[in-house]
Design a protein around this motif. Structure first.
Motif, short mmCIF file in Angstrom:
data_model
loop_
_atom_site.label_atom_id
_atom_site.label_comp_id
_atom_site.label_asym_id
_atom_site.label_seq_id
_atom_site.Cartn_x
_atom_site.Cartn_y
_atom_site.Cartn_z
N GLY A 162 3.23 -38.61 16.98
CA GLY A 162 2.08 -39.16 16.30
C GLY A 162 1.60 -40.46 16.92
N GLU A 163 2.20 -40.83 18.05
CA GLU A 163 1.91 -42.11 18.69
C GLU A 163 0.52 -42.14 19.33
OE1 GLU A 163 3.82 -39.67 22.07
OE2 GLU A 163 3.98 -39.84 19.89
N ALA A 164 0.01 -43.35 19.54
CA ALA A 164 -1.24 -43.50 20.27
C ALA A 164 -1.04 -43.28 21.76
CB ALA A 164 -1.82 -44.90 20.04
N ALA A 165 0.14 -43.61 22.26
CA ALA A 165 0.40 -43.45 23.69
C ALA A 165 1.89 -43.47 23.96
CB ALA A 165 -0.28 -44.57 24.48
N LYS A 166 2.28 -42.74 24.99
CA LYS A 166 3.63 -42.86 25.54
C LYS A 166 3.59 -43.91 26.65
CE LYS A 166 5.61 -38.25 24.73
NZ LYS A 166 4.55 -37.71 23.84
N VAL A 167 4.57 -44.79 26.63
CA VAL A 167 4.72 -45.81 27.66
C VAL A 167 6.04 -45.56 28.36
CG1 VAL A 167 4.92 -48.27 28.17
CG2 VAL A 167 3.38 -47.49 26.34
N GLN A 217 7.58 -22.27 21.02
CA GLN A 217 6.34 -22.25 20.25
C GLN A 217 6.58 -22.69 18.81
OE1 GLN A 217 5.34 -18.10 21.07
NE2 GLN A 217 3.37 -18.76 21.89
N ASP A 218 7.60 -22.10 18.18
CA ASP A 218 7.86 -22.37 16.77
C ASP A 218 8.28 -23.82 16.55
OD1 ASP A 218 7.22 -19.80 16.23
OD2 ASP A 218 9.25 -19.11 15.78
N VAL A 219 9.21 -24.29 17.39
CA VAL A 219 9.74 -25.64 17.20
C VAL A 219 8.67 -26.70 17.47
CG1 VAL A 219 11.43 -27.32 18.01
CG2 VAL A 219 12.11 -24.95 17.68
N LEU A 220 7.95 -26.56 18.58
CA LEU A 220 6.90 -27.54 18.89
C LEU A 220 5.76 -27.47 17.88
CD1 LEU A 220 6.66 -27.47 22.80
CD2 LEU A 220 7.73 -29.19 21.34
N GLY A 221 5.45 -26.26 17.41
CA GLY A 221 4.37 -26.13 16.42
C GLY A 221 4.71 -26.85 15.13
N GLU A 222 5.96 -26.70 14.66
CA GLU A 222 6.39 -27.40 13.45
C GLU A 222 6.41 -28.91 13.68
OE1 GLU A 222 7.84 -28.15 9.56
OE2 GLU A 222 6.69 -26.53 10.51
N ASN A 223 6.88 -29.34 14.85
CA ASN A 223 6.88 -30.77 15.16
C ASN A 223 5.47 -31.33 15.17
OD1 ASN A 223 8.40 -33.25 16.39
ND2 ASN A 223 6.64 -32.93 17.72
N ASN A 224 4.54 -30.54 15.69
CA ASN A 224 3.15 -30.99 15.76
C ASN A 224 2.57 -31.25 14.37
OD1 ASN A 224 1.58 -31.71 17.92
ND2 ASN A 224 0.38 -29.82 17.93
N ARG A 225 3.00 -30.44 13.39
CA ARG A 225 2.54 -30.64 12.01
C ARG A 225 2.99 -32.00 11.49
NH1 ARG A 225 4.30 -29.89 6.90
NH2 ARG A 225 6.37 -29.14 7.55
N HIS A 226 4.25 -32.34 11.73
CA HIS A 226 4.75 -33.64 11.30
C HIS A 226 4.08 -34.77 12.08
CE1 HIS A 226 7.94 -32.30 8.60
NE2 HIS A 226 8.22 -31.34 9.46
N ALA A 227 3.81 -34.54 13.37
CA ALA A 227 3.15 -35.57 14.19
C ALA A 227 1.74 -35.86 13.66
CB ALA A 227 3.08 -35.12 15.64
N SER A 228 1.04 -34.83 13.24
CA SER A 228 -0.31 -35.02 12.69
C SER A 228 -0.24 -35.86 11.41
CB SER A 228 -0.96 -33.67 12.40
OG SER A 228 -1.17 -32.95 13.60
N SER A 229 0.79 -35.61 10.59
CA SER A 229 0.96 -36.40 9.37
C SER A 229 1.25 -37.86 9.72
CB SER A 229 2.11 -35.82 8.54
OG SER A 229 2.38 -36.64 7.41
N ASN A 230 2.13 -38.09 10.70
CA ASN A 230 2.40 -39.46 11.14
C ASN A 230 1.14 -40.15 11.63
OD1 ASN A 230 5.10 -39.01 10.59
ND2 ASN A 230 5.72 -38.79 12.74
N ARG A 281 -1.92 -39.65 10.81
CA ARG A 281 -2.77 -40.04 9.68
C ARG A 281 -2.23 -41.30 9.01
NH1 ARG A 281 -2.79 -34.41 8.79
NH2 ARG A 281 -1.12 -34.60 7.24
N ARG A 282 -0.91 -41.38 8.86
CA ARG A 282 -0.32 -42.57 8.23
C ARG A 282 -0.53 -43.80 9.09
NH1 ARG A 282 5.62 -40.41 6.94
NH2 ARG A 282 5.92 -42.42 5.90
N PHE A 283 -0.42 -43.67 10.40
CA PHE A 283 -0.68 -44.80 11.29
C PHE A 283 -2.13 -45.26 11.15
CE2 PHE A 283 2.78 -42.88 14.17
CZ PHE A 283 3.77 -43.62 13.55
N ALA A 284 -3.04 -44.30 11.08
CA ALA A 284 -4.47 -44.64 10.95
C ALA A 284 -4.73 -45.35 9.62
CB ALA A 284 -5.32 -43.38 11.07
#
Length: 333
Positions: free
Chosen positions: A209-214, A80-93, A95-98
């Motif tokens: 933060g990707e649009a899709a996994k391929v 929970q802790d590790v994925l939750g922290e990763n999710n925060r960085h993914a959300s930032s990525n 936004r930067r991609f957008a």
């Protein structure tokens, strides 16, 4: 899964909120877990013997993973802790991609599927097809810059991420690499390919933060891969069957492979191609260009549209059940 052992936390044991020490876990009795026997919800090593064959299944506990010396409840809390922290960085990525109008694609596969060869061929083909479309690459491997050097030789900018003992990229790594890539001029940020570490297990749960996994599957690997590694195929939006020029020399059932993939993820799209011969590359370029133009937003979501958020919700529910079971056992004692 690696998420509980801290491989994405620079080699240190992951911090757990409110838990800065290890909890011992012991029973005052000895017990085995044969067929049909009870598995304690907080056992360090929950295992189930499948049928009467003697096979062992270490993913049947609430955490779906076994780590020697670690209880199921602690494994869930760490995940929970590790994925939750990763999710925060993914959300930032994200936004930067957008902001850059960049399509980010997370390319995942086992080693030897042909990801880097496909990327080199894709960059060359996109240059002919859409010369004004910026393309950049983030390369993930445990060691060396071999793959990034191959990408740079095509003329595309590339940043190598070496993960050391880590078996996947995480969102913080990608954010750091993104800051080192040149930002395309204008409003068209082009395409960013993120070539993940060769691994069909661990990258499945990590949102970059990707649009899709391929997911790229070589026909030399066997058609049963989607059933063996369901988390990855469940999280992918597209499956690319690569090296189809080798089909005449192999016993690979394409229809069966696609059926297996859609058993796991009914919405997964499938493309068949050969990066070596060029067969099927036009359809792959069509998919990329359509996705970069925004059409990917209208595509059907995969079976689990946000696998990290869904996994965290499941973990929270399972942890609540575990706490109740442990409390009940203590009260009964």
């Amino acid at each position: 899964m690696c998420v509980v052992c801290g491989c994405a936390n620079t080699g240190a044991a992951p911090a757990v909120a409110g838990h800065d020490h290890e909890h011992g876990h012991a029973h005052g009795h000895e017990h085995g877990h044969g067929p049909g026997q009870h598995v304690h919800p907080d056992d360090d090593v929950p295992l189930v013997i499948a049928g009467h064959s003697g096979d062992l299944h270490y993913g049947a506990g609430p955490a779906r993973v076994s780590v020697p010396g670690m209880s199921q409840a602690r494994a869930i809390r760490i995940e929970q802790d590790v994925l939750g922290e990763n999710n925060r960085h993914a959300s930032s990525n994200r936004r930067r991609f957008a902001e850059r109008a960049t399509l980010a694609l997370n390319l995942v596969s086992s080693p030897g599927s042909g990801k880097t060869t496909l990327l080199c061929a894709t960059i060359a083909a996109l240059r002919k097809r859409a010369g004004n479309l910026p393309v950049a690459v983030i390369e993930g491997d445990q060691q060396t810059s071999f793959d990034a050097d191959r990408i740079r030789a095509t003329g595309a900018p590339a940043i190598q991420i070496n993960t050391g003992k880590g078996c996947h990229l995480d969102a913080q790594m990608v954010g750091a690499a993104l800051a080192r890539l040149p930002q395309p001029a204008g409003k068209n940020g082009g395409v960013l390919f993120i070539e993940n570490v060769g691994n069909l297990v661990c990258p499945a749960l990590w949102d970059l933060g990707e649009a899709a996994k391929v997911v790229i599957l070589s026909v030399t690997e066997g058609e049963d891969k989607p059933l063996k590694y369901p988390d990855m195929f469940g999280a992918a939006r597209l499956m690319v069957l690569n090296k189809i020029d080798l089909l005449p020399h192999l016993q690979f059932d394409v229809a069966r492979c696609i059926a297996y993939a859609r058993r796991i993820n009914p919405h997964i799209e499938v493309l068949q191609l050969s990066a070596g011969s060029g067969e099927g590359m036009d359809a792959w370029l069509d998919w990329i260009i359509a996705a970069q133009g925004g059409a990917i937003q209208a595509m059907p979501a995969p079976a689990v549209s946000d696998p990290v958020a869904a996994r965290i919700a499941i973990l929270e529910a399972e942890l609540a059940v575990l706490k109740g079971s442990v409390a009940g056992s203590a009260a009964a004692a």
